[in-house]
Write a protein that holds these residues in place. Structure first.
Motif, short mmCIF file in Angstrom:
data_model
loop_
_atom_site.label_atom_id
_atom_site.label_comp_id
_atom_site.label_asym_id
_atom_site.label_seq_id
_atom_site.Cartn_x
_atom_site.Cartn_y
_atom_site.Cartn_z
N PHE A 12 6.02 -24.34 -15.10
CA PHE A 12 7.24 -23.87 -15.77
C PHE A 12 8.45 -24.04 -14.85
CE2 PHE A 12 10.23 -20.36 -16.59
CZ PHE A 12 10.64 -20.71 -17.88
N GLU A 13 8.28 -23.69 -13.59
CA GLU A 13 9.38 -23.82 -12.64
C GLU A 13 9.78 -25.28 -12.43
OE1 GLU A 13 7.93 -21.74 -9.21
OE2 GLU A 13 8.55 -19.78 -9.99
N ILE A 14 8.80 -26.15 -12.35
CA ILE A 14 9.08 -27.58 -12.14
C ILE A 14 9.86 -28.14 -13.33
CG2 ILE A 14 8.00 -29.87 -12.04
CD1 ILE A 14 5.76 -28.54 -10.33
N VAL A 15 9.38 -27.87 -14.54
CA VAL A 15 10.04 -28.40 -15.73
C VAL A 15 11.42 -27.77 -15.88
CG1 VAL A 15 9.89 -28.59 -18.24
CG2 VAL A 15 7.85 -28.90 -16.87
N GLY A 16 11.52 -26.48 -15.60
CA GLY A 16 12.81 -25.80 -15.68
C GLY A 16 13.81 -26.36 -14.69
N LYS A 17 13.33 -26.68 -13.50
CA LYS A 17 14.21 -27.26 -12.49
C LYS A 17 14.71 -28.64 -12.92
CE LYS A 17 14.58 -27.67 -7.52
NZ LYS A 17 13.93 -27.49 -6.23
N LYS A 18 13.80 -29.43 -13.51
CA LYS A 18 14.21 -30.75 -14.00
C LYS A 18 15.29 -30.61 -15.07
CE LYS A 18 9.88 -33.25 -13.25
NZ LYS A 18 8.72 -33.87 -13.94
N LEU A 19 15.10 -29.65 -15.98
CA LEU A 19 16.10 -29.42 -17.03
C LEU A 19 17.43 -29.00 -16.42
CD1 LEU A 19 16.88 -29.19 -20.01
CD2 LEU A 19 15.99 -26.85 -19.97
N TYR A 20 17.37 -28.11 -15.45
CA TYR A 20 18.59 -27.65 -14.78
C TYR A 20 19.32 -28.82 -14.14
CZ TYR A 20 21.58 -25.59 -11.21
OH TYR A 20 22.64 -25.29 -10.41
N GLU A 21 18.57 -29.67 -13.43
CA GLU A 21 19.18 -30.82 -12.76
C GLU A 21 19.82 -31.77 -13.77
OE1 GLU A 21 19.61 -31.26 -9.50
OE2 GLU A 21 18.58 -29.35 -9.12
N LEU A 22 19.15 -31.98 -14.89
CA LEU A 22 19.69 -32.87 -15.92
C LEU A 22 20.96 -32.29 -16.54
CD1 LEU A 22 18.76 -35.61 -16.93
CD2 LEU A 22 17.56 -34.47 -18.78
N LEU A 23 20.95 -31.00 -16.81
CA LEU A 23 22.15 -30.35 -17.36
C LEU A 23 23.31 -30.41 -16.37
CD1 LEU A 23 20.50 -27.25 -19.08
CD2 LEU A 23 21.68 -29.15 -20.23
N LYS A 24 22.96 -30.23 -15.10
CA LYS A 24 23.98 -30.29 -14.05
C LYS A 24 24.56 -31.70 -13.98
CE LYS A 24 24.44 -29.38 -9.11
NZ LYS A 24 23.72 -29.00 -7.89
N GLN A 25 23.69 -32.70 -14.06
CA GLN A 25 24.13 -34.09 -14.03
C GLN A 25 25.04 -34.38 -15.22
OE1 GLN A 25 20.90 -36.88 -14.31
NE2 GLN A 25 22.19 -38.65 -13.89
N LYS A 26 24.68 -33.89 -16.40
CA LYS A 26 25.49 -34.10 -17.59
C LYS A 26 26.87 -33.47 -17.42
CE LYS A 26 25.76 -33.11 -22.52
NZ LYS A 26 25.13 -32.46 -23.67
N GLU A 27 26.88 -32.26 -16.91
CA GLU A 27 28.16 -31.56 -16.71
C GLU A 27 29.06 -32.30 -15.73
OE1 GLU A 27 29.37 -27.38 -14.67
OE2 GLU A 27 27.75 -27.28 -16.16
N GLU A 28 28.46 -32.77 -14.64
CA GLU A 28 29.24 -33.52 -13.64
C GLU A 28 29.78 -34.81 -14.24
OE1 GLU A 28 26.44 -33.99 -10.45
OE2 GLU A 28 26.76 -31.94 -9.71
N ARG A 29 28.94 -35.47 -15.03
CA ARG A 29 29.34 -36.74 -15.64
C ARG A 29 30.47 -36.52 -16.65
NH1 ARG A 29 26.35 -41.59 -15.02
NH2 ARG A 29 27.76 -43.15 -15.82
#
Length: 150
Positions: A32-49
């Motif tokens: 759960f933590e691994i998948v959640g972290k991936k989602l967080y990173e992707l959302l962060k990347q989207k926001e930065e973009r």
């Protein structure tokens, strides 16, 4: 007399089952933590973009750049949706494992409590037997002293 719990093997099995469920639960938390972290990173990347794109638009950018950005955003949105589903599945799995762990823990506690009660009964029985023996010895000594005095 030594104490021997009649359900010792069952208690041992329940302890092993609990440990196995605990390992599975910890793995589900890790997943759960691994998948959640991936989602967080992707959302962060989207926001930065998005922040970078708004800056580019104010300065002016080509249609080709805007199209690339839109394709990227569609792809990242699809990835986010997929990861959100994976996070939901991982959460459900984690909660299911937590429920199993709770059930295993309760089952083990039942047998531990039964062992405590059984041990208390064992101690009480030993004390009663010891008291009976002491009474018999006292009676025999009393009778001996009485016979010897007569």
């Amino acid at each position: 007399m030594t104490y021997s719990y009649k359900f010792h093997q069952i208690l041992s099995i329940k302890e092993h089952e609990k440990e196995a469920v605990l390992v599975e639960y910890n793995k589900s938390i890790e997943n759960f933590e691994i998948v959640g972290k991936k989602l967080y990173e992707l959302l962060k990347q989207k926001e930065e973009r998005q922040a970078g794109q708004s800056e580019k638009i104010t300065r002016g950018s080509s249609i080709e750049d805007i199209q690339k950005y839109q394709r990227f955003m569609l792809k990242i949105d699809q990835d986010i949706n997929n990861l959100q589903q994976l996070v939901a599945e991982a959460r459900a799995q984690m909660q299911a494992k937590e429920k199993l762990l709770l059930e295993a823990n309760i089952e083990m506690k039942k047998y531990e409590r039964m062992k405590e009660i059984d041990y208390e009964n064992f101690v009480m029985t030993n004390k009663c037997n010891e008291n009976k023996l002491m009474n018999e010895i006292s009676v025999q000594q009393f009778l001996r002293t009485r016979v010897n005095t007569e």
